[in-house]
Design an enzyme around this catalytic site. Structure first.
Site, PDB file in Angstrom:
ATOM      1  N   GLU A 149       0.897  -1.138  -0.029  1.00 35.85           N
ATOM      2  CA  GLU A 149       0.003   0.059  -0.091  1.00 35.85           C
ATOM      3  C   GLU A 149       0.878   1.184   0.064  1.00 35.85           C
ATOM      4  O   GLU A 149       1.945   1.140   0.516  1.00 35.85           O
ATOM      5  CB  GLU A 149      -0.983  -0.186   1.211  1.00 35.85           C
ATOM      6  CG  GLU A 149      -0.240  -0.138   2.540  1.00 35.85           C
ATOM      7  CD  GLU A 149       0.254   1.164   3.253  1.00 35.85           C
ATOM      8  OE1 GLU A 149      -0.216   2.175   2.673  1.00 35.85           O
ATOM      9  OE2 GLU A 149       1.089   0.998   4.127  1.00 35.85           O
ATOM     10  N   LYS A 202       8.399  -0.926  -1.777  1.00 37.29           N
ATOM     11  CA  LYS A 202       7.592  -0.197  -0.785  1.00 37.29           C
ATOM     12  C   LYS A 202       8.534   0.210   0.047  1.00 37.29           C
ATOM     13  O   LYS A 202       8.721   1.654   0.511  1.00 37.29           O
ATOM     14  CB  LYS A 202       6.751  -1.117  -0.089  1.00 37.29           C
ATOM     15  CG  LYS A 202       6.329  -0.421   1.338  1.00 37.29           C
ATOM     16  CD  LYS A 202       5.211   0.443   1.186  1.00 37.29           C
ATOM     17  CE  LYS A 202       4.889   1.320   2.405  1.00 37.29           C
ATOM     18  NZ  LYS A 202       3.518   1.565   2.517  1.00 37.29           N
ATOM     19  N   CYS A 258       4.963   4.964   9.450  1.00 36.57           N
ATOM     20  CA  CYS A 258       5.589   4.109   8.187  1.00 36.57           C
ATOM     21  C   CYS A 258       7.171   4.373   8.155  1.00 36.57           C
ATOM     22  O   CYS A 258       8.023   3.492   7.996  1.00 36.57           O
ATOM     23  CB  CYS A 258       4.995   4.340   6.942  1.00 36.57           C
ATOM     24  SG  CYS A 258       3.490   3.548   6.882  1.00 36.57           S
TER      25      CYS A 258
END
Length: 434
Positions: A149, A202, A258
């Protein structure tokens, strides 16, 4: 494209956004969670996450019969065509991602996954996790896929429905294509690759963004020493298409759920294969330095002494538009100020007042003018839009001092100057009070 039967395991920030958005695309989605009370609330359309548009999307999905919530994952996956794992992967020992929850779910569902089902990791996981999942499940008829994501808190729904790209990785081409097809209505560029490369995308993307931010913060400090203006410098940089305008805003450092976790995890991945990564080490060190540098600015604004000084604080969340305090640079700066003996009175429109982990020396109030009242200085730590439209003459009237330290370059220095306040930003020359 036709609707798929999808199960999303986990209803946290990523899982709930994924489930609600996939339902809005026409799929039939079941979201599972271990928290029975939370599942009950979600089935009533009550969303506890501060994310614009998410509650409305959940309510629409429930009303349309395309979205529902259940307790436990084993029962939920019985008829699933695609199962998304959206469970926590927190920073573990030494900075490595902790995959305990991912592996626990894999053990729980492996016997009940339907033949031909695709198991997808949406959570940020180390390179090699899809292969590890395939081993744990141990079934040739179930494919493991990585589909990372790229959601920003505060704009997650928009980001999901308007993606820059869709990345899908698997060592089984058909499984990757089936997952990519779920997003066909979005019309986004799609990268189909192997699982390891998708997992690496990612980490590579997030660590690059962290490096870019640390670089800009270093340039901002250099601007202060040389008399340059970081706003003009980044404008000049941003017109270069090789650089772009985004992530060029200096501030108190990067944080959130994150970037800190992913930078630490990539260092661990590099170390595991004996790869020295000094650039990423420097990125993390520069970020820690930026937080202490903001404390130095506040100390200077208060005449060199913070012990016993009352400070007003505007913003504690890691960014505007969210209630997330995880690895918040704003909160870390507040903690450092408190550690030097400052008394903090803070206001943040995203917080309710019952959040754990706030410094003992900090009082959270529900009005920005109460934060300013009788404070020696006002410190802006999060870029909430409402701070720009405060009545700064009123603020000046309740402050005991004149200094505003704007760690986000968020306010208009001329407005503050006309109100009788001084302004100190990042990478720019101070503006004295009129």
């Amino acid at each position: 494209m036709f609707a798929r039967r999808i199960v999303v395991v986990g209803t946290g920030y990523v899982g709930l956004t994924t489930g609600a958005c996939l339902a809005s695309l026409g799929h039939r989605v079941v979201c599972s969670d271990v928290d029975a009370a939370k599942v009950e609330q979600l089935n009533r359309g009550e969303v506890g996450i501060h994310e614009p548009g998410l509650a409305e999307l959940v309510q629409e999905g429930i009303a349309a019969g395309r979205l529902r919530f259940v307790v436990g994952s084993a029962g939920a996956v019985a008829e699933a065509e695609v199962v998304f794992l959206c469970v926590p992967t927190p920073m573990g020992s030494g900075g490595a991602a902790d995959l305990a929850v991912v592996e626990s779910v894999a053990h729980e569902v492996r016997e009940v996954l339907p033949t031909g089902c695709v198991l997808v990791t949406k959570s940020t996981v180390p390179v090699g996790t899809a292969a590890r999942l395939a081993e744990l499940v141990g079934r040739a008829d179930v494919a493991a896929v990585s589909n990372p994501e790229f959601l920003r808190e505060g704009s997650a729904v928009h980001d999901f429905l308007n993606p820059d790209r869709i990345v899908v990785g698997s060592d089984t081409q058909d499984a990757a294509e089936r997952v990519a097809a779920l997003y066909a209505r979005l019309g986004a560029p799609t990268v189909l690759t192997d699982a390891a490369s998708a997992e690496m995308v990612k980490y590579a993307a997030n660590c690059y963004l962290a490096t870019k931010l640390s670089y800009v913060n270093a340039i901002a400090e250099l601007c202060e020493r040389l008399g340059a203006d970081i706003t003009d410098v980044t404008e000049g940089m941003g017109y270069d298409r090789r650089i772009g305008q985004s992530f060029l805003q200096p501030g108190p450092g990067w944080g959130g759920s994150c970037l800190p976790k992913d930078t630490a995890a990539l260092l661990q991945v590099a170390d595991a294969v004996s790869f020295d990564f000094p650039l990423l080490d420097a990125t993390i060190s520069a970020n820690a330095h930026q937080r202490t540098r903001m404390v130095e600015k506040v100390r200077e604004a208060c005449g060199g002494l913070l012990a016993g000084t009352r400070l007003g604080v505007l913003g504690l969340t890691f960014k505007a538009g969210t209630d997330d305090l995880r690895d918040s640079p704003a909160l870390e700066v507040a903690r450092l100020l408190a550690a030097e003996g400052a008394e903090l009175v803070a206001y943040d429109p995203g917080l309710r007042g019952d959040e754990p982990g706030l410094p003992e020396a900090l009082t959270l109030v529900d009005d920005p003018y109460l934060a300013a009242k009788e404070s020696a200085a006002l410190v802006v730590l999060t870029e909430w839009q409402e701070f720009r439209i405060l009545d700064w003459s009123r603020v000046a009237g309740v402050l005991t001092g004149r200094a505003v330290v704007d760690t986000r370059n968020h306010l208009d220095p001329d407005v503050l100057r006309r109100a009788g306040l001084s302004w100190q930003g990042v990478g720019r020359m101070p503006v004295p009070a009129m």
